[in-house]
Design an enzyme around this catalytic site. Sequence first.
Site, PDB file in Angstrom:
ATOM      1  N   VAL A 247       6.747  -3.798  47.675  1.00  0.00           N
ATOM      2  CA  VAL A 247       6.237  -4.699  46.647  1.00  0.00           C
ATOM      3  C   VAL A 247       5.683  -3.824  45.530  1.00  0.00           C
ATOM      4  O   VAL A 247       4.937  -2.870  45.787  1.00  0.00           O
ATOM      5  CB  VAL A 247       5.137  -5.644  47.198  1.00  0.00           C
ATOM      6  CG1 VAL A 247       4.498  -6.458  46.085  1.00  0.00           C
ATOM      7  CG2 VAL A 247       5.713  -6.553  48.265  1.00  0.00           C
TER       8      VAL A 247
ATOM      9  N   VAL B  98      10.408  -2.592  53.337  1.00  0.00           N
ATOM     10  CA  VAL B  98       9.557  -3.595  52.697  1.00  0.00           C
ATOM     11  C   VAL B  98       8.806  -2.909  51.556  1.00  0.00           C
ATOM     12  O   VAL B  98       8.081  -1.936  51.770  1.00  0.00           O
ATOM     13  CB  VAL B  98       8.549  -4.203  53.701  1.00  0.00           C
ATOM     14  CG1 VAL B  98       7.639  -5.208  52.991  1.00  0.00           C
ATOM     15  CG2 VAL B  98       9.282  -4.843  54.868  1.00  0.00           C
TER      16      VAL B  98
ATOM     17  N   ASP C 193       4.215   2.703  58.121  1.00  0.00           N
ATOM     18  CA  ASP C 193       3.396   3.882  57.876  1.00  0.00           C
ATOM     19  C   ASP C 193       1.957   3.543  58.248  1.00  0.00           C
ATOM     20  O   ASP C 193       1.543   2.385  58.157  1.00  0.00           O
ATOM     21  CB  ASP C 193       3.470   4.288  56.406  1.00  0.00           C
ATOM     22  CG  ASP C 193       4.833   4.867  56.026  1.00  0.00           C
ATOM     23  OD1 ASP C 193       5.499   5.440  56.904  1.00  0.00           O
ATOM     24  OD2 ASP C 193       5.212   4.736  54.850  1.00  0.00           O
TER      25      ASP C 193
ATOM     26  N   TYR D  20       0.359  -5.432  58.477  1.00  0.00           N
ATOM     27  CA  TYR D  20       1.315  -6.083  59.377  1.00  0.00           C
ATOM     28  C   TYR D  20       0.609  -6.761  60.549  1.00  0.00           C
ATOM     29  O   TYR D  20       1.067  -7.785  61.038  1.00  0.00           O
ATOM     30  CB  TYR D  20       2.368  -5.089  59.855  1.00  0.00           C
ATOM     31  CG  TYR D  20       3.300  -4.679  58.732  1.00  0.00           C
ATOM     32  CD1 TYR D  20       4.169  -5.594  58.168  1.00  0.00           C
ATOM     33  CD2 TYR D  20       3.287  -3.385  58.223  1.00  0.00           C
ATOM     34  CE1 TYR D  20       5.010  -5.241  57.127  1.00  0.00           C
ATOM     35  CE2 TYR D  20       4.131  -3.018  57.187  1.00  0.00           C
ATOM     36  CZ  TYR D  20       4.990  -3.950  56.648  1.00  0.00           C
ATOM     37  OH  TYR D  20       5.814  -3.600  55.615  1.00  0.00           O
TER      38      TYR D  20
ATOM     39  N   GLY E 294      -1.126 -11.298  47.581  1.00  0.00           N
ATOM     40  CA  GLY E 294      -0.435 -12.237  48.458  1.00  0.00           C
ATOM     41  C   GLY E 294       1.078 -12.186  48.382  1.00  0.00           C
ATOM     42  O   GLY E 294       1.761 -12.885  49.140  1.00  0.00           O
TER      43      GLY E 294
ATOM     44  N   GLY F  82      -1.811  -6.725  46.901  1.00  0.00           N
ATOM     45  CA  GLY F  82      -3.161  -7.243  47.038  1.00  0.00           C
ATOM     46  C   GLY F  82      -3.345  -8.643  46.467  1.00  0.00           C
ATOM     47  O   GLY F  82      -4.469  -9.110  46.332  1.00  0.00           O
TER      48      GLY F  82
END
Length: 176
Positions: free
Chosen positions: A114, A112, A148, A155, A122, A120
């Site tokens: 981004v 995963v 991590d 999460y 959304g 930060g």
Amino acid sequence: MGFWKNLFSGSDTSSAPIGAQIEGYQSAGTSDRPGTNPRVYFSTDRDIDLYELEELCDAVGWSRRPLRKVKKAIQYSFLVVSMWEMRGKTRRLIGFSRATSDHAFNATIWDVVVHPEYQGKGFGKSLMNYTIKRLRSEDISNITLFADPHVVEFYRTLGFMSDPEGIKGMFWYPNR
């Protein structure tokens, strides 16, 4: 980019029952100019430029992995989700996740990522919600991931919990 797209066009996706799908929405707060918000969309198409994915991973400081192995991981994943920003006719990879599965009960989410410019805001939550929605649509009831320490709380806000019922994972690594 066309050369790398050809690498995936002949890949066998029969091991992945989830067909490619594109789902989009207008993003908010990512544009430098008022009234010019880009369109952000998700895709489950495995036709991803490996160099573009490598640039995304570099942007968050991940270690480089051999592209032939990344290609193989994508090819044999149960689900691949990419998140794209469209500004005019320019498309940019801003997020990615994938999942492996037994195709019946269990799936594990991997990789995963981004882009830092979108963290930060959304987008990570949207990427994870979309990934989970797609897994649940395949009747997968047990979804796991490895995180991590610095992203564990992220999460947790999405409903994941550490070691439910006291189950402890075990790992085997080859001698180094």
